[in-house]
Motif scaffolding. Sequence first.
Motif: not given
Length: 372
Positions: A5, A139-140, A144, A351
């Motif tokens: 991403t 962040d995502y 990754e 999380t």
Amino acid sequence: MRNFTPIDHAARVSAIRSLLGTGELGLDALLFTDYNDIRWLTGFTGSNGWVVVRPDQAVLGTDTRYGERAAAETEGSDVEILAFHYRSELHRALIKAAGTGTVGLDARSTTHAQWKQLAVDMSLASVESIVGMAREVKDYAEMERIEAAATAADAALQEVEPLLFGTSDLPLTEADIRDELEYRMRRHGADDRSYETIVAAGPDHAARPHHEVGRRTIVEGDTVVIDVGALVEGYHSDMTRSYVIGEPTAQQRDIYELVQVSQTAGLAALQPGATAAAVDSACRAVFVEAGYADWYLHGTGHGVGLQIHESPFHSQVSNDVIQVGNVVTVEPGLYRSGFGGFRIEDLAAVTADGHRVLTHHPKRPFNTSFST
């Protein structure tokens, strides 16, 4: 082929500009000189530069070696690039970009001499880096890359681990194992090692938490500590596994089990809202109760991201609080000269309901047979 991403640097720059626009910071501009802060904010990966953010603009200054690279790496981020050949020209550009108001700068990112030089031409205020604080929560897109780095290290250790237990026809040294790990991490997609890979073998070397790899041959009876991580697009991973070569002694079994119990306790304590000191205490209490407190020579872990060691830090003197989005290690160990040592380390993402472990290579310290 990587299909990560994209990192939205434009949104990051916009968020910092918006903070200044509200006036709540009491600053007219922010100056960033830490290269990790600059990379996180703009995408620029060069080794010379600064970024000034004002409510109406963001400017990245560098030298002419990096001009085209900076333009390419920051494309779409709404950052103006200035590149100059001479240091004096770059300094004048910085003064102009910063303007005449108050400029916030994290004093930890510059030397005293540099601060004094800058203060001649601008009104500086010492502030904690807003980018540095933002970097603690991944962040995502960042996750990754960190997971890809962890996967590369997992795969490399999976291939190299059998060599410790006699699948090689030749005697192996610490350096042999290190070299194999670093080569294979790259084969599995890493850009580089995350740090100086540690392979510490025997009653003296394994007793040093940050041993520098040498040419010592790994022999039967050794405890072996392997601390290995990969680097992917600037993001690090970190993992440690420990072993006994040959049949373990009763003492080796007992101490390894103690480290394993400690690490399990630390992971159980890792959840949002917990203090980093509490994570450290959970691991440390196991060793204190067993009478091995003086064998524990370091803190229990640290954040990982664009730096291999960053906040939060698990230690008794830490004031950090665990947040969702932190990526941290939990890595207790016991060490004693004449015995050697063991450390078990996993990387985990915090999380909303606890954490998710990112390093998946099995913990099998005494296995002597592997499928290849």
